[in-house]
Design an enzyme around this catalytic site. Structure first.
Site, mmCIF file in Angstrom:
data_model
loop_
_atom_site.group_PDB
_atom_site.id
_atom_site.type_symbol
_atom_site.label_atom_id
_atom_site.label_comp_id
_atom_site.label_asym_id
_atom_site.label_seq_id
_atom_site.Cartn_x
_atom_site.Cartn_y
_atom_site.Cartn_z
ATOM 1 N N MET A 326 2.198 14.251 -6.185
ATOM 2 C CA MET A 326 3.502 14.627 -6.730
ATOM 3 C C MET A 326 4.039 13.530 -7.642
ATOM 4 O O MET A 326 4.457 13.795 -8.770
ATOM 5 C CB MET A 326 4.484 14.925 -5.594
ATOM 6 C CG MET A 326 5.876 15.311 -6.054
ATOM 7 S SD MET A 326 5.968 16.814 -7.052
ATOM 8 C CE MET A 326 5.826 18.092 -5.810
ATOM 9 N N VAL A 402 8.875 10.484 -1.964
ATOM 10 C CA VAL A 402 8.120 10.017 -0.798
ATOM 11 C C VAL A 402 8.019 11.146 0.231
ATOM 12 O O VAL A 402 8.480 12.257 0.007
ATOM 13 C CB VAL A 402 8.755 8.742 -0.182
ATOM 14 C CG1 VAL A 402 8.822 7.625 -1.208
ATOM 15 C CG2 VAL A 402 10.145 9.021 0.393
ATOM 16 N N THR A 403 7.426 10.846 1.377
ATOM 17 C CA THR A 403 7.178 11.844 2.423
ATOM 18 C C THR A 403 8.432 12.645 2.769
ATOM 19 O O THR A 403 9.533 12.097 2.838
ATOM 20 C CB THR A 403 6.674 11.129 3.690
ATOM 21 O OG1 THR A 403 5.560 10.333 3.327
ATOM 22 C CG2 THR A 403 6.243 12.116 4.751
ATOM 23 N N GLU A 404 8.242 13.938 3.026
ATOM 24 C CA GLU A 404 9.361 14.846 3.338
ATOM 25 C C GLU A 404 9.817 14.631 4.784
ATOM 26 O O GLU A 404 9.637 15.478 5.664
ATOM 27 C CB GLU A 404 8.920 16.306 3.089
ATOM 28 C CG GLU A 404 10.032 17.322 3.192
ATOM 29 C CD GLU A 404 10.997 17.353 2.014
ATOM 30 O OE1 GLU A 404 11.866 18.221 2.009
ATOM 31 O OE2 GLU A 404 10.916 16.500 1.108
ATOM 32 N N LYS A 409 13.011 8.936 3.931
ATOM 33 C CA LYS A 409 13.725 9.068 2.662
ATOM 34 C C LYS A 409 15.010 8.242 2.667
ATOM 35 O O LYS A 409 15.312 7.543 1.693
ATOM 36 C CB LYS A 409 14.044 10.544 2.366
ATOM 37 C CG LYS A 409 12.840 11.352 1.893
ATOM 38 C CD LYS A 409 13.252 12.746 1.454
ATOM 39 C CE LYS A 409 12.066 13.589 1.029
ATOM 40 N NZ LYS A 409 11.451 13.172 -0.231
ATOM 41 N N HIS A 452 14.347 18.787 -7.616
ATOM 42 C CA HIS A 452 13.216 19.380 -6.899
ATOM 43 C C HIS A 452 12.198 19.960 -7.872
ATOM 44 O O HIS A 452 12.421 21.002 -8.480
ATOM 45 C CB HIS A 452 13.730 20.468 -5.943
ATOM 46 C CG HIS A 452 12.637 21.148 -5.188
ATOM 47 N ND1 HIS A 452 12.735 22.453 -4.757
ATOM 48 C CD2 HIS A 452 11.409 20.716 -4.784
ATOM 49 C CE1 HIS A 452 11.625 22.785 -4.126
ATOM 50 N NE2 HIS A 452 10.807 21.752 -4.135
ATOM 51 N N ASN A 455 5.139 22.237 -7.086
ATOM 52 C CA ASN A 455 3.765 21.753 -7.166
ATOM 53 C C ASN A 455 2.822 22.872 -7.628
ATOM 54 O O ASN A 455 2.930 23.983 -7.116
ATOM 55 C CB ASN A 455 3.354 21.242 -5.770
ATOM 56 C CG ASN A 455 2.198 20.277 -5.821
ATOM 57 O OD1 ASN A 455 1.917 19.689 -6.850
ATOM 58 N ND2 ASN A 455 1.513 20.122 -4.712
ATOM 59 N N ASN A 502 13.551 27.769 -1.814
ATOM 60 C CA ASN A 502 12.988 27.784 -0.460
ATOM 61 C C ASN A 502 13.870 28.559 0.516
ATOM 62 O O ASN A 502 13.369 29.172 1.458
ATOM 63 C CB ASN A 502 12.751 26.362 0.040
ATOM 64 C CG ASN A 502 11.462 25.787 -0.515
ATOM 65 O OD1 ASN A 502 10.496 26.511 -0.724
ATOM 66 N ND2 ASN A 502 11.440 24.491 -0.775
#
EC number: 4.2.1.17
Length: 717
Positions: A326, A402-404, A409, A452, A455, A502
Site C-alpha cells: 500500500m 501502517v497496520t490496520e 496507528k 482512504h 487496493n 465499507n
C-alpha cells in the site's frame, strides 16, 4: 463579416477563402447545444448568400475544437421516447448535410479535442488537418448510446467498416498518428502551422490539384464492399465487439453494429435515417440513462472538488508512513504525478518492499511503452526511502499507511505529529477505524483527516476523504486537491465506522452470509451476481479482499451498527477464517487458487469449502431463484447507501453512486445504488423491502425511501 453569431463567426480571409469559426460565447469549450445548432444553420445560410466565398476552413477559437454535444441538454430529449428522439435528430442531420453539400471545398483545422459531435462535424468537411497536439474520437458508447450526428455513416465510408467499428466501440480518443494511419484525417502538422496548412489544402482543391468532389462523394455513396465482403466484415466485427460487451448489459454496441450493417449498402441520406432509428433505440434504454447519469455525476464531483482549491495549502513535499504494498503504491502514485514523497518505515526489508512495488509498476509502464526509461528514473528519484524522521520538517502532508490496528496507528500518528511542522496535514489511510477516534491521540486534531485509498492503489480511481469531528476545512481541501493531483477521484465523506464504501459493502457481505446459512450455494450466488453485472461474485470478492480482512472489518461494523450488522448466528465467513482459509493470500478460501500460465492466481472449485461451512448451514441446501438472490444482495447494499445519505455521511446521491462504482465495482450500466432504486421504482423497491423485512433490520426500508415513495419522489429528476 459574413456572419456573427453567439457560437459561430464567418469572415473572409483572402483568395475567396473564409474562416468558419466556432466560438461559443460564455463557455470555456465549444459544444453542440440548441443555440450552437441554430447558429450553425444561420451561418450556413449566410455562406450560401455570399457567392464570393469559394472555400472554407473550419476552426475553433478555443483551446479545444468541439468537445461534442451538450449531453445535459440533449439528454432531456431521451426521456421523451423513441419517436420524439427521431423527430429531433432528423432536422439536425439536415443541417449537417446542408453544410456538407455546400458546393465549395471545406477543410477542418483540428486544433484540440474533437470528440463526439465535434468529430462528426469534422467528418462533414471534405478534408481534415490535425494539430500534432490534438485528439479525435467518438466516445458515445461510454454513455450507452452511439454517434448520432452521422458518425457511423461517414466514418465507415472514410476508413472502412473494421476500423470504424473499432473507433466507435472502443470509444477511446485517437492520437494524430493513429488517426492519420487509419485515414480519418488527411494531414498532421505542428500547431503553429495548422491554419496555414488548412488554407493551403483549400487552395489545392480550388486549383484542381486534389479532387475534393470525388473525396466527398465517397461519403455520400454506400460502403465500397460487395454483400459477401460486408457480411464477412460485420461477422468479424460482431464477434470481436460482442465478446467484450454483453448486449443484455451494454446494448449500445450491438445496436450500433446493427445500424451500421443495415445502412452500409445505402446512400448517405437513407443510411442516416437508419443511424437515427438505432440511435433512438439506444437512447431510451435504462443503460443509457444510467451511463449518462454517471457522466453527469462525474462532472458534479469534479466541480465539487474544484471548489476546494481555494481553501487548500500547497503540497510541495509529501510523505507516506509504512512502505508495504500500500505504501509503495501511494508513493508510486504521488511520484508518477509529480509530487516528491518520502517513504518511511522501521526496517530496510519493508522499505525494499515499497520500492520494489513502485519499481515494478514503473517497469510495466516502460514495457508497455507508456513511459520512457528516463521518465522512470525521474519518477523513482521523487521517492526517498528513509528509516528516520529527519526530513519531515519539509513535509506538507503525511499519509499514514501502517497496520490496520488502532493502537499501532495511534502511536505512529502521535509520534509523527511531534516530528512535523504545526501546519502539516496528517492523513490516515485507514479503511474502517474512526477518524474521530484516532484524532484523540493527537494535539492538533484539526490537521488530521482520513485519506482512504483502495487496493491496488494504481488501479482504483476512488479516494475517500474523511472529515472527523474536529477536522478543519483546510485539511479536507488540501487532501482533496492532493488526491486530484495524484490522478484520483476524491469524494468527501463524514466520519463513521467504515466511512461510506465499507459501511455499504459489509451489509452486502452480510446478505451473502445469510443466504449461505439459508442453504444457498456460493457458486450459484457468484454466477447470479456476475450475470447481474458485478465483476466478481461475493464469494470470490471475499477471497480477493482476504477473509481475515473481511472478518476484522465485520467486527468493526458490528460494533458500530449492532442493530443490523451484528449477526445472531455464526456464519460461513467466520467459519472459513477459523479454518485458516483466508482466500487468495494463502490459496484457499471459498475457492482454491493455483497459478495459471501467466503467473496469475486462477480460482478452481474446492469441495472442501462446502465441508467447512456445512456445520453453519441451518437450512437444507437448495437452488434459489436468481431474482431472490439479487433482491436479497442488492436490498442490503442499497438500503445502507440510503442510510448514509440520511446520516449525512455522503452529501449527494451522485457522490454515493460514483463511490460505489469506483470503490466496489457496482455495475456501471446500472448507475449506482440510487439510480438502481430509481429504475426499480421507489414504491416498488419499498415493497420489496417489506417482503424481505423478516430477514432483519438491514432489509427494512429507510425512512427516507418511505417518504420518497409516499411523495412520488426520485433521487434523480
Amino acid at each position: 463579416m459574413i456572419h456573427a453569431g453567439n457560437a459561430i463567426t464567418v469572415q473572409m480571409l483572402s483568395d475567396g477563402i473564409a474562416e468558419f469559426r466556432f466560438d461559443l460565447q460564455g463557455e470555456s469549450v465549444n459544444k453542440f447545444n440548441r443555440a450552437t445548432i441554430e447558429d450553425f444553420q444561420a451561418a450556413i445560410e449566410a455562406v450560401k448568400n455570399h457567392p464570393e466565398v469559394k472555400g472554407l476552413i473550419v476552426t475553433s477559437a478555443k483551446s479545444t475544437f468541439i468537445v461534442g454535444a451538450d449531453i445535459t441538454e440533449f439528454g432531456q430529449n431521451f426521456a421523451q421516447g423513441e419517436k420524439a428522439i427521431v423527430e429531433w435528430a432528423l432536422p439536425v442531420h439536415d443541417i449537417f448535410n446542408s453544410f456538407e453539400d455546400l458546393d465549395i471545398p471545406k477543410v477542418a483545422a483540428i486544433n484540440g479535442m474533437a470528440l463526439g459531435g465535434g468529430f462528426e462535424m469534422c467528418l462533414v468537411c471534405d478534408y481534415r488537418v490535425m494539430s500534432d497536439q490534438a485528439q479525435v474520437g467518438l466516445p458515445e458508447i461510454k454513455l450507452g448510446i452511439f454517434p448520432g450526428f452521422g458518425g457511423t455513416v461517414r466514418l465507415s465510408r472514410l476508413i472502412g467498416i473494421d476500423n470504424a467499428v473499432e473507433w466507435i466501440a472502443m470509444a477511446a480518443p485517437k492520437k494524430p498518428a493513429a488517426a492519420l494511419k487509419d485515414g480519418a484525417v488527411d494531414a498532421v502538422v505542428s500547431a503553429d502551422k495548422l491554419q496555414e496548412a488548412a488554407i493551403d489544402l483549400v487552395k489545392q482543391a480550388l486549383a484542381g490539384r486534389v479532387d475534393w468532389k470525388a473525396k466527398r462523394q465517397e461519403k455520400l455513396n454506400p460502403v465500397k464492399l460487395n454483400p459477401l465482403e460486408q457480411m464477412m466484415a460485420f461477422n468479424t466485427a460482431k464477434g470481436a465487439v460482442l465478446a467484450k460487451a454483453n448486449p443484455a448489459q451494454y446494448p449500445a454496441p450491438k445496436l450500433m453494429l446493427d445500424s451500421l450493417q443495415a445502412g452500409a449498402s445505402l446512400g448517405r441520406d437513407e443510411a442516416l435515417k437508419v443511424e437515427t432509428e438505432g440511435f433512438a433505440k439506444a437512447a431510451i434504454t435504462p443503460q443509457a440513462e444510467a451511463l449518462i447519469g454517471l457522466f453527469l455525476n462525474d462532472q458534479i464531483i469534479k466541480k465539487t472538488s474544484k471548489k476546494h482549491e481555494k481553501g487548500a495549502h500547497p503540497v510541495n513535499q509529501a510523505a507516506v508512513l509504512g512502505a508495504g504494498i500500500m505504501g509503495g503504491g501511494i508513493a508510486y502514485q504521488a511520484a508518477s504525478k509529480g509530487t516528491p514523497i518520502i517513504m518511511k518505515d522501521i526496517g530496510n526489508p519493508q522499505l525494499a518492499l515499497g520500492m520494489q512495488e513502485a519499481n515494478g509498476l514503473l517497469t510495466k509502464q516502460v514495457e508497455r511503452k507508456k513511459l520512457t526509461p528516463a521518465k522512470m528514473g525521474e519518477t523513482l528519484a521523487r521517492i526517498r526511502p528513509t528509516l528516520s524522521y529527519d526530513e519531515f520538517k519539509e513535509v506538507d502532508i503525511v499519509i499514514e499507511a501502517v497496520t490496520e490496528n488502532p493502537k499501532i496507528k495511534e502511536a505512529v500518528l502521535a509520534d509523527t505529529e511531534a516530528k512535523v511542522r504545526d501546519n502539516t496535514i496528517i492523513a490516515s489511510n485507514t479503511s474502517t477505524i474512526s477518524i474521530t477516534r484516532l484524532a484523540k491521540a493527537l494535539k492538533r486534531p484539526e490537521n488530521f483527516v482520513g485519506m482512504h485509498f483502495f487496493n491496488p492503489v494504481h488501479m482504483m480511481p476512488l479516494v475517500e476523504v474523511i472529515r472527523g469531528e474536529q477536522t478543519s476545512e483546510e485539511a479536507v481541501a488540501t487532501t482533496v486537491v492532493l488526491a486530484q493531483k495524484m490522478g484520483k477521484t476524491p469524494i468527501v465523506v463524514n466520519d463513521c465506522p467504515g466511512f461510506l464504501v465499507n459501511r455499504v459493502l459489509f451489509p452486502y457481505f452480510g446478505a451473502f452470509d445469510l443466504l449461505l446459512k439459508d442453504g444457498a450455494d456460493f457458486q450459484q450466488i457468484d454466477k447470479v451476481m456476475e450475470k447481474f453485472g458485478w465483476p466478481m461474485g461475493p464469494a470470490y470478492l471475499m477471497d480477493v479482499v482476504g477473509i481475515d480482512t473481511g472478518v476484522h472489518g465485520a467486527e468493526v461494523m458490528a460494533e458500530g451498527f449492532p442493530d443490523r450488522m451484528k449477526p445472531d448466528y455464526k456464519g460461513s465467513i467466520q467459519t472459513m477464517y477459523e479454518a485458516k482459509r483466508l482466500g487468495q493470500k494463502n490459496d484457499v478460501g471459498f475457492y482454491k487458487y493455483e497459478l495459471d500460465k501467466k503467473g496469475k492466481k486462477a480460482k478452481t472449485v474446492d469441495s472442501t469449502a462446502y465441508e467447512v461451512i456445512a456445520p453453519v448451514v441451518t437450512s437444507e441446501k437448495r437452488e434459489f431463484d436468481a431474482q431472490e438472490i439479487i433482491d436479497r444482495m442488492m436490498l442490503a447494499l442499497c438500503n445502507e447507501t440510503v442510510r448514509c445519505l440520511e446520516d449525512n455521511i455522503v452529501a449527494t446521491p451522485a457522490e454515493a453512486d460514483m463511490a460505489m462504482i469506483m470503490g466496489i465495482g457496482f455495475p456501471p450500466f446500472r448507475g449506482g445504488p440510487c439510480r438502481y432504486i430509481d429504475q426499480t421504482g421507489v414504491a416498488e423497491y419499498v415493497a420489496l423491502c417489506n417482503k424481505y423485512a423478516h430477514l432483519g433490520k438491514a432489509y427494512e426500508a429507510p425512512q427516507l425511501l418511505r417518504d420518497m415513495a409516499e411523495n412520488n419522489k426520485k433521487f434523480y429528476g
